[in-house]
Design a protein around this motif. Structure first.
Motif, PDB file in Angstrom:
ATOM      1  N   GLY A 270       0.876  -1.195   0.163  1.00 26.34           N
ATOM      2  CA  GLY A 270       0.023   0.087  -0.089  1.00 26.34           C
ATOM      3  C   GLY A 270       0.792   1.135   0.023  1.00 26.34           C
ATOM      4  O   GLY A 270       0.615   2.465  -0.611  1.00 26.34           O
ATOM      5  N   GLY A 271       1.944   1.301   0.674  1.00 25.35           N
ATOM      6  CA  GLY A 271       2.803   2.417   0.842  1.00 25.35           C
ATOM      7  C   GLY A 271       3.487   2.683  -0.573  1.00 25.35           C
ATOM      8  O   GLY A 271       3.560   3.830  -0.911  1.00 25.35           O
ATOM      9  N   LEU A 272       3.827   1.963  -1.281  1.00 21.47           N
ATOM     10  CA  LEU A 272       4.488   1.854  -2.581  1.00 21.47           C
ATOM     11  C   LEU A 272       3.596   2.532  -3.633  1.00 21.47           C
ATOM     12  O   LEU A 272       3.949   3.299  -4.310  1.00 21.47           O
ATOM     13  N   ILE A 273       2.114   2.055  -3.527  1.00 18.73           N
ATOM     14  CA  ILE A 273       1.148   2.590  -4.425  1.00 18.73           C
ATOM     15  C   ILE A 273       0.915   4.159  -4.173  1.00 18.73           C
ATOM     16  O   ILE A 273       0.990   4.816  -5.002  1.00 18.73           O
ATOM     17  N   ASP A 274       0.871   4.338  -2.677  1.00 18.62           N
ATOM     18  CA  ASP A 274       0.605   5.845  -2.299  1.00 18.62           C
ATOM     19  C   ASP A 274       1.806   6.570  -2.798  1.00 18.62           C
ATOM     20  O   ASP A 274       1.550   7.559  -3.236  1.00 18.62           O
ATOM     21  N   ILE A 275       2.954   6.166  -2.638  1.00 14.95           N
ATOM     22  CA  ILE A 275       4.130   6.958  -2.778  1.00 14.95           C
ATOM     23  C   ILE A 275       4.348   7.220  -4.402  1.00 14.95           C
ATOM     24  O   ILE A 275       4.659   8.193  -4.462  1.00 14.95           O
ATOM     25  N   GLY A 276       4.240   5.985  -5.002  1.00 17.90           N
ATOM     26  CA  GLY A 276       4.147   6.297  -6.488  1.00 17.90           C
ATOM     27  C   GLY A 276       3.291   7.264  -6.999  1.00 17.90           C
ATOM     28  O   GLY A 276       3.678   8.096  -7.898  1.00 17.90           O
ATOM     29  N   SER A 277       2.136   7.437  -6.473  1.00 22.12           N
ATOM     30  CA  SER A 277       1.183   8.267  -7.006  1.00 22.12           C
ATOM     31  C   SER A 277       1.454   9.804  -6.755  1.00 22.12           C
ATOM     32  O   SER A 277       1.383  10.571  -7.595  1.00 22.12           O
ATOM     33  N   VAL A 278       1.872   9.991  -5.354  1.00 22.00           N
ATOM     34  CA  VAL A 278       2.076  11.300  -5.019  1.00 22.00           C
ATOM     35  C   VAL A 278       3.501  11.848  -5.537  1.00 22.00           C
ATOM     36  O   VAL A 278       3.450  12.823  -5.928  1.00 22.00           O
ATOM     37  N   ILE A 279       4.570  11.184  -5.490  1.00 25.13           N
ATOM     38  CA  ILE A 279       5.754  11.437  -6.133  1.00 25.13           C
ATOM     39  C   ILE A 279       5.564  11.667  -7.782  1.00 25.13           C
ATOM     40  O   ILE A 279       6.167  12.667  -8.421  1.00 25.13           O
ATOM     41  N   PHE A 280       4.902  10.962  -8.445  1.00 26.74           N
ATOM     42  CA  PHE A 280       4.630  11.138  -9.862  1.00 26.74           C
ATOM     43  C   PHE A 280       4.101  12.436 -10.241  1.00 26.74           C
ATOM     44  O   PHE A 280       4.314  13.313 -10.894  1.00 26.74           O
ATOM     45  N   LEU A 281       2.980  12.752  -9.091  1.00 21.87           N
ATOM     46  CA  LEU A 281       2.135  13.889  -9.333  1.00 21.87           C
ATOM     47  C   LEU A 281       3.175  15.335  -8.866  1.00 21.87           C
ATOM     48  O   LEU A 281       3.158  16.197  -9.850  1.00 21.87           O
ATOM     49  N   ILE A 282       3.994  14.985  -8.034  1.00 20.76           N
ATOM     50  CA  ILE A 282       4.759  16.029  -7.839  1.00 20.76           C
ATOM     51  C   ILE A 282       5.824  16.452  -8.841  1.00 20.76           C
ATOM     52  O   ILE A 282       6.122  17.736  -9.431  1.00 20.76           O
ATOM     53  N   ALA A 283       6.206  15.323  -9.417  1.00 16.52           N
ATOM     54  CA  ALA A 283       7.238  15.450 -10.732  1.00 16.52           C
ATOM     55  C   ALA A 283       6.617  16.311 -11.807  1.00 16.52           C
ATOM     56  O   ALA A 283       7.192  17.142 -12.426  1.00 16.52           O
ATOM     57  N   LEU A 284       5.461  15.685 -12.206  1.00 16.92           N
ATOM     58  CA  LEU A 284       4.853  16.461 -13.426  1.00 16.92           C
ATOM     59  C   LEU A 284       4.369  17.872 -13.084  1.00 16.92           C
ATOM     60  O   LEU A 284       4.398  18.430 -14.158  1.00 16.92           O
ATOM     61  N   SER A 285       4.099  17.969 -12.047  1.00 16.68           N
ATOM     62  CA  SER A 285       3.614  19.340 -11.598  1.00 16.68           C
ATOM     63  C   SER A 285       4.964  20.416 -11.924  1.00 16.68           C
ATOM     64  O   SER A 285       4.374  21.604 -11.809  1.00 16.68           O
ATOM     65  N   ALA A 286       6.086  19.959 -12.028  1.00 13.62           N
ATOM     66  CA  ALA A 286       7.305  20.916 -12.326  1.00 13.62           C
ATOM     67  C   ALA A 286       6.995  21.544 -13.479  1.00 13.62           C
ATOM     68  O   ALA A 286       7.255  22.602 -14.057  1.00 13.62           O
ATOM     69  N   ILE A 287       6.571  20.634 -14.717  1.00 12.75           N
ATOM     70  CA  ILE A 287       6.254  21.180 -15.959  1.00 12.75           C
ATOM     71  C   ILE A 287       5.194  22.521 -15.890  1.00 12.75           C
ATOM     72  O   ILE A 287       5.469  23.558 -16.595  1.00 12.75           O
ATOM     73  N   PHE A 288       4.159  22.123 -15.196  1.00 10.41           N
ATOM     74  CA  PHE A 288       3.086  23.242 -15.255  1.00 10.41           C
ATOM     75  C   PHE A 288       3.596  24.408 -14.385  1.00 10.41           C
ATOM     76  O   PHE A 288       3.357  25.382 -14.836  1.00 10.41           O
ATOM     77  N   SER A 289       4.341  24.163 -13.194  1.00 14.23           N
ATOM     78  CA  SER A 289       4.944  25.178 -12.590  1.00 14.23           C
ATOM     79  C   SER A 289       5.949  26.144 -13.392  1.00 14.23           C
ATOM     80  O   SER A 289       5.752  27.470 -13.244  1.00 14.23           O
ATOM     81  N   TYR A 290       6.734  25.392 -14.282  1.00 14.10           N
ATOM     82  CA  TYR A 290       7.584  26.168 -15.164  1.00 14.10           C
ATOM     83  C   TYR A 290       6.970  27.103 -15.784  1.00 14.10           C
ATOM     84  O   TYR A 290       7.278  28.450 -15.868  1.00 14.10           O
ATOM     85  N   GLY A 291       5.934  26.998 -16.381  1.00 14.72           N
ATOM     86  CA  GLY A 291       5.277  28.071 -17.160  1.00 14.72           C
ATOM     87  C   GLY A 291       4.400  29.140 -16.312  1.00 14.72           C
ATOM     88  O   GLY A 291       4.535  30.263 -16.959  1.00 14.72           O
ATOM     89  N   ILE A 292       3.946  28.728 -15.420  1.00 16.93           N
ATOM     90  CA  ILE A 292       3.547  29.885 -14.296  1.00 16.93           C
ATOM     91  C   ILE A 292       4.452  30.900 -13.969  1.00 16.93           C
ATOM     92  O   ILE A 292       4.384  32.104 -14.003  1.00 16.93           O
ATOM     93  N   VAL A 293       5.766  30.192 -13.829  1.00 13.70           N
ATOM     94  CA  VAL A 293       6.647  31.358 -13.357  1.00 13.70           C
ATOM     95  C   VAL A 293       7.361  32.158 -14.551  1.00 13.70           C
ATOM     96  O   VAL A 293       7.637  33.327 -14.458  1.00 13.70           O
ATOM     97  N   PHE A 294       7.371  31.349 -15.736  1.00 11.75           N
ATOM     98  CA  PHE A 294       7.948  31.904 -16.911  1.00 11.75           C
ATOM     99  C   PHE A 294       7.011  33.176 -17.330  1.00 11.75           C
ATOM    100  O   PHE A 294       7.559  33.909 -17.711  1.00 11.75           O
ATOM    101  N   GLU A 295       5.691  33.136 -17.170  1.00  5.18           N
ATOM    102  CA  GLU A 295       4.823  34.026 -17.492  1.00  5.18           C
ATOM    103  C   GLU A 295       4.436  35.031 -16.528  1.00  5.18           C
ATOM    104  O   GLU A 295       3.605  35.762 -16.788  1.00  5.18           O
ATOM    105  N   ARG A 296       5.108  34.985 -15.397  1.00  4.79           N
ATOM    106  CA  ARG A 296       5.040  35.790 -14.167  1.00  4.79           C
ATOM    107  C   ARG A 296       3.465  35.784 -13.921  1.00  4.79           C
ATOM    108  O   ARG A 296       3.188  36.874 -13.392  1.00  4.79           O
ATOM    109  N   VAL A 297       2.900  34.794 -13.681  1.00  2.00           N
ATOM    110  CA  VAL A 297       1.720  34.734 -13.140  1.00  2.00           C
ATOM    111  C   VAL A 297       1.346  35.108 -11.962  1.00  2.00           C
ATOM    112  O   VAL A 297       0.535  35.916 -11.409  1.00  2.00           O
TER     113      VAL A 297
END
Length: 426
Positions: A270-297
């Protein structure tokens, strides 16, 4: 960023998992800007997971899974019954007390709501509590879980916003107590109006109280040990996650002796499933966050809000309103990851304390877990107890009002939030 935001909403409405919706929509930003190297999405995704402070998240998730299979829940349930069993509302009051006691154990509002629904849901119905009312209490009670250390939301917010995780841990206790009190009063008023009986009708003996306290004391000491370890410099926030895992193993094997080999394997799975989903979400959020910072949102939003008012309390109320409305459609973890870089600089600019804002922000972001249309904890409870969403929503209105009032009080009373962090850390 408008196309990126629209793509995110469309993908989410199509039912795509949030991590993929964030990653794909964020990648569209680089399609719109061919001058940017297309290797950046890969680089930021990988670099996002290299933050050493994030190591605490998988360790605390694993510790929570181990504790849930180590016999902790049953002993805390006995203690919760002793503490609140004589209040009107019966098992509804007991479930709120259990949520408060379990906050330092599970760390996940959704996991806590689902676990309590399986433990208490049917029994609450047999004791005369309507299922929709029971489901609403079990769901909203889990709002205490991410506020009491070691809540995962605190670690995310502290890591992203460069805020002391130790101070955030200490700041969670008083707001959690106030939320518990607000929900308990709401349940008591409803129980009194509908004449729901208490769980216990006779006075408790000192022996019963002592037995319940001895059973739950080691779990209650867990967040205390976390704070002491951070305050005394024994552990860093990342290292204390490893201590949490060892502590959970000691409780399950040596103290309660309830953690079997099968239970350990289930906890790891259960821990591996939970960890995988959370860390994967954190990793892909960096792509979205880059655009937010670049556009000075963040700067544009800050200018828009300060154009209406520069009063810190009013700004925080506006932010809370935006976060709650957005939380009706987006998971709390995603909100914390996406909105911390936007709103925290604004609060700092106006002289607000990042720890005080963090507690208010995390509470507001968590509310969406318990409300339609996409509340994950709400759906977990309603599916387990087979309760219609409409009936659940009607019963949830007084509980939502109680949480909103407490959140409003926290905005105007920063000293209440900062009392313990200042006392412990100076």
């Amino acid at each position: 960023m408008i196309i990126v935001a629209l793509a995110f909403v469309v993908l989410m409405l199509m039912g795509m998992p949030l991590a993929f919706a964030i990653g794909i929509s964020g990648t569209l930003f680089f399609v719109q800007h061919p001058e940017l190297p297309f290797t950046i999405p890969v680089q930021v995704t990988v670099s996002q997971t290299q933050n050493f402070a994030l190591l605490a998240i998988p360790l605390f998730i694993l510790a929570g899974n181990l504790m849930n299979r180590a016999g902790v829940s049953e002993r805390l349930l006995d203690l919760a019954s002793v503490l609140t069993g004589r209040l009107r509302g019966g098992l509804a009051q007991v479930s709120l007390a259990l949520s408060a006691l379990m906050g330092g154990v599970s760390g996940s509002a959704i996991a806590d709501a689902a676990m309590q629904s399986r433990m208490l849901g049917e029994e609450m119905g047999r004791r005369g509590l309507p299922k929709p009312f029971a489901a609403a209490v079990l769901s909203f009670g889990a709002i205490l879980t991410p506020i009491i250390p070691p809540g995962i939301g605190m670690i995310l917010y502290g890591t992203i916003g460069q805020v002391s995780i130790g101070r955030l841990f200490a700041a969670g206790f008083v707001p959690a107590f106030l939320l518990w009190l607000g929900l308990a009063v709401s349940v008591w008023l409803t129980a009194r109006r509908r004449d729901y009986p208490p769980e216990r009708t006779r006075p408790l003996t000192w022996r019963e109280r002592g037995t319940a306290l001895r059973g739950g004391i080691w779990a209650l000491l867990f967040p205390v040990f976390l704070l002491l370890g951070l305050r005394m410099g024994v552990f860093t926030p990342s290292e204390i996650g490893a201590f949490a895992v060892i502590y959970a193993l000691l409780l399950g094997v040596a103290v309660y002796r309830c953690l079997s080999r099968d239970g350990f394997v289930e906890a790891m799975h259960g821990g591996l499933i939970d960890i995988g989903s959370v860390i994967f979400l954190i990793a892909l959020s960096a792509i979205f966050s880059y655009g937010i910072v670049f556009e000075r949102v963040p700067e544009m939003i800050a200018q828009g809000i300060t154009g209406m008012t520069d009063n810190l309390q009013l700004v925080m109320i506006l932010i809370v309103a935006v976060v709650i409305v957005t939380g009706f459609f987006i998971d709390a973890t995603v909100l914390i990851i996406m909105l911390t870089p936007i709103f925290l600089p604004l609060v700092r600019q106006l002289g607000g304390d990042p720890v005080h804002f963090g507690m208010v922000f995390i509470v507001a972001a968590t509310i969406g877990n318990f409300t339609p249309p996409v509340g994950a904890a709400m759906y977990a409870v309603c599916s387990i107890m087979k309760v219609p969403i409409g009936a659940y929503s009607r019963e949830a209105v007084p509980l939502l009002a109680a949480v909103a009032l407490v959140t409003l009080a926290l905005i105007f009373l920063p000293e209440v939030v900062l009392f313990l962090p200042n006392l412990i850390f100076g």
